[in-house]
Design a protein around this motif. Structure first.
Motif, PDB file in Angstrom:
ATOM      1  N   MET A  77       2.649  -4.638  -5.822  1.00 40.36           N
ATOM      2  CA  MET A  77       4.034  -4.278  -5.499  1.00 40.36           C
ATOM      3  C   MET A  77       4.080  -2.824  -5.047  1.00 40.36           C
ATOM      4  SD  MET A  77       6.251  -6.117  -8.513  1.00 40.36           S
ATOM      5  CE  MET A  77       5.484  -5.186  -9.830  1.00 40.36           C
ATOM      6  N   PHE A  78       4.994  -2.548  -4.131  1.00 41.14           N
ATOM      7  CA  PHE A  78       5.110  -1.194  -3.593  1.00 41.14           C
ATOM      8  C   PHE A  78       6.577  -0.825  -3.464  1.00 41.14           C
ATOM      9  CE2 PHE A  78       1.294  -3.189  -2.069  1.00 41.14           C
ATOM     10  CZ  PHE A  78       0.327  -2.246  -2.301  1.00 41.14           C
ATOM     11  N   TYR A  79       6.833   0.462  -3.564  1.00 45.53           N
ATOM     12  CA  TYR A  79       8.183   0.970  -3.368  1.00 45.53           C
ATOM     13  C   TYR A  79       8.330   1.551  -1.973  1.00 45.53           C
ATOM     14  CZ  TYR A  79       8.633   0.920  -8.465  1.00 45.53           C
ATOM     15  OH  TYR A  79       8.661   0.545  -9.780  1.00 45.53           O
ATOM     16  N   ALA A  80       9.474   1.356  -1.362  1.00 45.31           N
ATOM     17  CA  ALA A  80       9.836   2.085  -0.150  1.00 45.31           C
ATOM     18  C   ALA A  80      11.199   2.683  -0.397  1.00 45.31           C
ATOM     19  CB  ALA A  80       9.877   1.166   1.058  1.00 45.31           C
ATOM     20  N   ILE A  81      11.309   3.990  -0.284  1.00 45.97           N
ATOM     21  CA  ILE A  81      12.567   4.676  -0.571  1.00 45.97           C
ATOM     22  C   ILE A  81      13.090   5.303   0.697  1.00 45.97           C
ATOM     23  CG2 ILE A  81      13.701   6.449  -1.940  1.00 45.97           C
ATOM     24  CD1 ILE A  81      11.455   6.163  -3.964  1.00 45.97           C
ATOM     25  N   GLU A  82      14.261   4.916   1.091  1.00 49.34           N
ATOM     26  CA  GLU A  82      14.901   5.479   2.266  1.00 49.34           C
ATOM     27  C   GLU A  82      15.809   6.604   1.814  1.00 49.34           C
ATOM     28  OE1 GLU A  82      18.222   4.054   5.544  1.00 49.34           O
ATOM     29  OE2 GLU A  82      17.158   2.585   4.331  1.00 49.34           O
ATOM     30  N   SER A  83      15.605   7.797   2.347  1.00 50.57           N
ATOM     31  CA  SER A  83      16.342   8.968   1.873  1.00 50.57           C
ATOM     32  C   SER A  83      17.184   9.560   2.986  1.00 50.57           C
ATOM     33  CB  SER A  83      15.360  10.031   1.368  1.00 50.57           C
ATOM     34  OG  SER A  83      16.034  11.210   1.030  1.00 50.57           O
ATOM     35  N   ILE A  84      18.448   9.822   2.698  1.00 51.82           N
ATOM     36  CA  ILE A  84      19.324  10.459   3.674  1.00 51.82           C
ATOM     37  C   ILE A  84      18.871  11.893   3.901  1.00 51.82           C
ATOM     38  CG2 ILE A  84      21.683  11.262   4.097  1.00 51.82           C
ATOM     39  CD1 ILE A  84      22.654   8.850   2.544  1.00 51.82           C
TER      40      ILE A  84
ATOM     41  N   TYR B 265       5.250   0.249   3.489  1.00 47.13           N
ATOM     42  CA  TYR B 265       6.079   0.771   4.576  1.00 47.13           C
ATOM     43  C   TYR B 265       6.401  -0.256   5.660  1.00 47.13           C
ATOM     44  CZ  TYR B 265       2.009   0.796   7.628  1.00 47.13           C
ATOM     45  OH  TYR B 265       0.945   0.400   8.379  1.00 47.13           O
ATOM     46  N   TYR B 266       5.467  -1.170   5.956  1.00 50.03           N
ATOM     47  CA  TYR B 266       5.606  -1.993   7.154  1.00 50.03           C
ATOM     48  C   TYR B 266       6.808  -2.939   7.120  1.00 50.03           C
ATOM     49  CZ  TYR B 266       4.417  -4.892  11.133  1.00 50.03           C
ATOM     50  OH  TYR B 266       4.472  -5.568  12.321  1.00 50.03           O
ATOM     51  N   PRO B 267       7.091  -3.650   6.027  1.00 48.79           N
ATOM     52  CA  PRO B 267       8.276  -4.520   6.034  1.00 48.79           C
ATOM     53  C   PRO B 267       9.564  -3.755   6.311  1.00 48.79           C
ATOM     54  CG  PRO B 267       6.848  -5.061   4.201  1.00 48.79           C
ATOM     55  CD  PRO B 267       6.333  -3.777   4.775  1.00 48.79           C
TER      56      PRO B 267
ATOM     57  N   VAL C  88      10.688   7.465   2.446  1.00 51.78           N
ATOM     58  CA  VAL C  88       9.699   7.958   1.498  1.00 51.78           C
ATOM     59  C   VAL C  88       8.958   6.766   0.907  1.00 51.78           C
ATOM     60  CG1 VAL C  88       9.341   9.203  -0.669  1.00 51.78           C
ATOM     61  CG2 VAL C  88      11.118   9.950   0.915  1.00 51.78           C
ATOM     62  N   THR C  89       7.638   6.859   0.823  1.00 53.36           N
ATOM     63  CA  THR C  89       6.876   5.791   0.199  1.00 53.36           C
ATOM     64  C   THR C  89       6.293   6.270  -1.125  1.00 53.36           C
ATOM     65  OG1 THR C  89       4.850   6.391   1.397  1.00 53.36           O
ATOM     66  CG2 THR C  89       6.271   4.719   2.389  1.00 53.36           C
ATOM     67  N   ALA C  90       6.151   5.321  -2.047  1.00 52.13           N
ATOM     68  CA  ALA C  90       5.582   5.609  -3.361  1.00 52.13           C
ATOM     69  C   ALA C  90       4.840   4.378  -3.851  1.00 52.13           C
ATOM     70  CB  ALA C  90       6.688   5.989  -4.345  1.00 52.13           C
TER      71      ALA C  90
ATOM     72  N   LEU D 194       8.809   6.314  12.346  1.00 51.18           N
ATOM     73  CA  LEU D 194       8.968   4.910  11.964  1.00 51.18           C
ATOM     74  C   LEU D 194       9.094   4.038  13.203  1.00 51.18           C
ATOM     75  CD1 LEU D 194      11.456   5.251   8.966  1.00 51.18           C
ATOM     76  CD2 LEU D 194       8.956   5.388   8.975  1.00 51.18           C
ATOM     77  N   ASP D 195       9.741   4.554  14.237  1.00 51.91           N
ATOM     78  CA  ASP D 195       9.834   3.815  15.500  1.00 51.91           C
ATOM     79  C   ASP D 195       8.456   3.631  16.128  1.00 51.91           C
ATOM     80  OD1 ASP D 195      12.577   3.694  15.173  1.00 51.91           O
ATOM     81  OD2 ASP D 195      12.987   5.403  16.483  1.00 51.91           O
ATOM     82  N   GLU D 196       7.605   4.644  15.995  1.00 47.99           N
ATOM     83  CA  GLU D 196       6.233   4.538  16.508  1.00 47.99           C
ATOM     84  C   GLU D 196       5.456   3.463  15.747  1.00 47.99           C
ATOM     85  OE1 GLU D 196       5.039   5.979  19.115  1.00 47.99           O
ATOM     86  OE2 GLU D 196       6.630   7.455  19.513  1.00 47.99           O
ATOM     87  N   LEU D 197       5.643   3.416  14.446  1.00 50.28           N
ATOM     88  CA  LEU D 197       4.978   2.386  13.653  1.00 50.28           C
ATOM     89  C   LEU D 197       5.468   0.999  14.031  1.00 50.28           C
ATOM     90  CD1 LEU D 197       5.020   4.003  10.092  1.00 50.28           C
ATOM     91  CD2 LEU D 197       3.059   3.778  11.634  1.00 50.28           C
TER      92      LEU D 197
END
Length: 232
Positions: free
Chosen positions: A1-8, A57-59, A72-74, A147-150
């Motif tokens: 399991m992985f976390y993806a955190i989107e930060s303003i 990050y990818y999903p 942000v990834t963790a 992220l657009d590049e990815l």
């Protein structure tokens, strides 16, 4: 399991989404009470295909055709300090065009290629460089344009770097002109959850030297030429 955190990236720090990505198998397992409490506080749990370490990050990258906020990834097996997210956010605001990491390695060139990964030293500067490779284990914040590049790079990592997300992310950064910088001059490492090391990618990729094969498969001749110019 992985976390993806989107930060303003503007105004008061207020994560707009906190996502825990899990694969189909894990989604059928009972949730522990600790996880249910986090869900009640706003954590989203989303099901995804298993992309190995790229799941962190990818999903999320594929959720949007165009990104407007940083991510942000963790990892879920690391214990992060209480000010971890706010420091990453502050670093991003100071240089929103740079990938900022709590910990990075310096890419070492040797002749017409790369020195063994085991010889790449820890970064000891907060200066941005294309030779800095962000280490996801301590946390990284990525600009929206990256992220657009990815997104455009799609799933090419499956062939060249299936178990080395840090290497793939760095290669995409090199190709798209994004520099990487540590948040502070000293790299930061954090404690891991007991019992997770034996099955960790660090053991496989670093201690068992499997990163080198993925490095050779991932970076193109143009990538190597670009890095060699900076290294000279």
């Amino acid at each position: 399991m992985f976390y993806a955190i989107e930060s303003i990236g503007r105004g008061e720090l207020k994560p707009s989404r906190i996502i825990l990505w899990i694969d189909e198998k894990d989604s059928r397992a009972p949730r522990p009470p600790e996880l249910e409490r986090l869900v009640a506080r706003g954590l989203e749990i989303l099901v995804t295909s298993n992309y190995g370490p790229h799941t962190k990050y990818y999903p999320y990258v594929k959720l949007h055709n165009r990104h407007e906020v940083a991510m942000v990834t963790a990892d879920d097996d690391v214990i992060y300090p209480i000010d971890w997210l706010s420091r990453l956010d502050s670093a991003h605001r100071a240089r929103p065009d740079v990938i900022r990491a709590m910990k990075a390695r310096r890419v070492e060139m040797l002749g017409a290629g790369f020195a063994p990964y085991s010889t790449w030293n820890a970064v000891t500067s907060a200066e941005p460089s294309s030779l800095n490779l962000a280490l996801g284990v301590s946390g990284v914040i990525y600009p929206p344009a990256f992220l657009d590049e990815l997104n455009a790079a799609d799933e090419a990592f499956r062939v060249v770097s299936p178990k080395a997300d840090d290497i793939w992310l760095h290669a995409v950064a090199v190709r798209s002109g994004f520099l990487v910088a540590q948040v502070s001059a000293a790299p930061e490492g954090y404690p891991t959850v007991r019992g997770t090391f034996e099955t960790s990618l660090m053991k496989t990729n670093v201690l068992d030297n499997q990163n080198d094969a993925q490095i050779q498969a991932t970076y193109t001749a143009a990538d190597i030429e670009s890095l060699a110019k900076v290294s000279a």
